[in-house]
Design an enzyme around this catalytic site. Sequence first.
Site, PDB file in Angstrom:
ATOM      1  N   GLU A  36       0.841  -1.212   0.000  1.00  0.00           N
ATOM      2  CA  GLU A  36       0.000   0.000   0.000  1.00  0.00           C
ATOM      3  C   GLU A  36       0.873   1.258   0.000  1.00  0.00           C
ATOM      4  O   GLU A  36       2.074   1.206   0.273  1.00  0.00           O
ATOM      5  CB  GLU A  36      -0.922   0.008   1.216  1.00  0.00           C
ATOM      6  CG  GLU A  36      -0.187  -0.005   2.540  1.00  0.00           C
ATOM      7  CD  GLU A  36      -0.924   0.728   3.645  1.00  0.00           C
ATOM      8  OE1 GLU A  36      -1.283   1.911   3.433  1.00  0.00           O
ATOM      9  OE2 GLU A  36      -1.116   0.133   4.714  1.00  0.00           O
ATOM     10  N   ASP A 149     -16.520   5.896  14.154  1.00  0.00           N
ATOM     11  CA  ASP A 149     -15.352   5.760  13.281  1.00  0.00           C
ATOM     12  C   ASP A 149     -14.880   4.316  13.196  1.00  0.00           C
ATOM     13  O   ASP A 149     -14.220   3.793  14.095  1.00  0.00           O
ATOM     14  CB  ASP A 149     -14.225   6.672  13.797  1.00  0.00           C
ATOM     15  CG  ASP A 149     -13.104   6.826  12.779  1.00  0.00           C
ATOM     16  OD1 ASP A 149     -13.058   6.043  11.811  1.00  0.00           O
ATOM     17  OD2 ASP A 149     -12.274   7.741  12.947  1.00  0.00           O
ATOM     18  N   ALA A 152     -12.931   1.603   6.791  1.00  0.00           N
ATOM     19  CA  ALA A 152     -13.468   0.877   5.637  1.00  0.00           C
ATOM     20  C   ALA A 152     -12.647  -0.386   5.347  1.00  0.00           C
ATOM     21  O   ALA A 152     -13.100  -1.266   4.613  1.00  0.00           O
ATOM     22  CB  ALA A 152     -13.480   1.785   4.409  1.00  0.00           C
ATOM     23  N   LYS A 170      -3.818  -1.486  14.074  1.00  0.00           N
ATOM     24  CA  LYS A 170      -3.021  -0.472  14.757  1.00  0.00           C
ATOM     25  C   LYS A 170      -3.403  -0.388  16.226  1.00  0.00           C
ATOM     26  O   LYS A 170      -4.569  -0.442  16.574  1.00  0.00           O
ATOM     27  CB  LYS A 170      -3.250   0.880  14.087  1.00  0.00           C
ATOM     28  CG  LYS A 170      -2.515   0.982  12.776  1.00  0.00           C
ATOM     29  CD  LYS A 170      -3.018   2.139  11.971  1.00  0.00           C
ATOM     30  CE  LYS A 170      -4.453   1.867  11.549  1.00  0.00           C
ATOM     31  NZ  LYS A 170      -5.042   3.008  10.831  1.00  0.00           N
TER      32      LYS A 170
HETATM   33  N1  PSU Z   1      -0.784   1.620   9.697  1.00  0.00           N
HETATM   34  C1  PSU Z   1       0.262   2.464   9.825  1.00  0.00           C
HETATM   35  N2  PSU Z   1       0.238   3.606   9.142  1.00  0.00           N
HETATM   36  C2  PSU Z   1      -0.804   3.937   8.329  1.00  0.00           C
HETATM   37  C3  PSU Z   1      -1.912   3.036   8.190  1.00  0.00           C
HETATM   38  C4  PSU Z   1      -1.836   1.904   8.904  1.00  0.00           C
HETATM   39  O1  PSU Z   1       1.204   2.206  10.555  1.00  0.00           O
HETATM   40  O2  PSU Z   1      -0.749   4.999   7.735  1.00  0.00           O
HETATM   41  C5  PSU Z   1      -3.043   3.349   7.243  1.00  0.00           C
HETATM   42  C6  PSU Z   1      -3.423   2.126   6.410  1.00  0.00           C
HETATM   43  O3  PSU Z   1      -3.342   2.493   5.067  1.00  0.00           O
HETATM   44  C7  PSU Z   1      -4.854   1.822   6.795  1.00  0.00           C
HETATM   45  C8  PSU Z   1      -5.339   3.200   7.120  1.00  0.00           C
HETATM   46  O4  PSU Z   1      -5.567   1.202   5.764  1.00  0.00           O
HETATM   47  O5  PSU Z   1      -4.259   3.772   7.856  1.00  0.00           O
HETATM   48  C9  PSU Z   1      -6.630   3.204   7.878  1.00  0.00           C
HETATM   49  O6  PSU Z   1      -7.151   4.487   7.902  1.00  0.00           O
HETATM   50  P1  PSU Z   1      -8.674   4.729   8.339  1.00  0.00           P
HETATM   51  O7  PSU Z   1      -8.719   4.334   9.791  1.00  0.00           O
HETATM   52  O8  PSU Z   1      -8.924   6.198   8.121  1.00  0.00           O
HETATM   53  O9  PSU Z   1      -9.514   3.833   7.481  1.00  0.00           O
HETATM   54 MN    MN Z   2     -11.750   6.336   9.953  1.00  0.00          MN
END
Ligand code: PSU
Ligand code: MN
Length: 313
Positions: A36, A149, A152, A170
């Site tokens: 990614e 929150d 997705a 995370k």
């Molecule tokens: N883990 C990390 N750094 C990041 C992410 C995950 O250490 O930047 C990113 C990934 O791309 C994950 C996204 O899909 O954060 C999730 O964001 P959100 O909670 O807004 O969906």
């Molecule tokens: Mn989010």
Amino acid sequence: MGYCNLIMGVNGERFFDFKDEVKEALENGRPVVALESTLISHGFPYPENLKVAGEMEEIIRRYGVVPATIAVIKGKIKIGLRASELEFMATSKDILKASRRDLVAIVAKGLNGATTVAATMLVAERAGIKVFATGGIGGVHRGVEKTFDISADLQELARTSVAVVCSGAKAILDLPLTLEYLETMGVPVIGFGSEELPAFYCRESGLKVDYVVNNEKEAVGIIRTMEDLGLKGGIIIANPVPEEYSISVEYMNEVIEEAVRGAEKEGVKGKKLTPYLLNKIKEITGGKSLKANIELVKDNARVAAKIARALKS
Ligand code: PSU
Ligand code: MN
């Protein structure tokens, strides 16, 4: 009809740009691992981001597997980034965070987007890539009862057939709720040599995974069985951070709580929340979290490469 039409279905071709080596690998049935780009553009600071992105690709190549970093540049969905494109993703301030809902508008408007786990999975599936390495997936955020929150990524895992090698979700998330959500969505959560769901910077979370595989062959057994049963959806292969970089859960919980309080105070929410928290945690831990993050993504690249290679044998 070009190559993309064959694997993409009708009308998709003009939106995609395959790097030559990825295209050749896919055409010849050689293993490919997707990566990614959100972690490059929004996850790690410069210059560590560029270094890690290059190292992940290099590790994957060492196993005879082709890396395909996915991103949107000027509206083109890139499957495999060239060196200059990787640098662009690592340095430009002009890159949106592209999850599933953002992807269409970013492509249509010719913008730049760093793909999240969700968007990378859906692009990988279209391209015929079955294994994807990242750091941590998104999930259910702490305080969800107030914010609603939920990443997705979790819905994507429910519907898109790609195996995601990660170090759990995370640590900034509500992990028990994330596991509950994954259960509801029917997503297999498999520990890679670990009985616990890793908590990103920590090897342990106190939460058990459903099942354990001990090597890439066993992981392939799970992926193939799911495919052969005709079940759609992703699989989480949860690989803990290497021992020597692991941070203790107790310490990390304090750090995360402090970071979450900071976000509340500053009113940070929505898609800005994850990058904010990761940066705050880096500050509080004096870079220890950054080191753990770097090492865990590299190890996940290694495990994903081994699985992708074993899938082809
Ligand atoms: N883990 C990390 N750094 C990041 C992410 C995950 O250490 O930047 C990113 C990934 O791309 C994950 C996204 O899909 O954060 C999730 O964001 P959100 O909670 O807004 O969906
Ligand atoms: Mn989010």
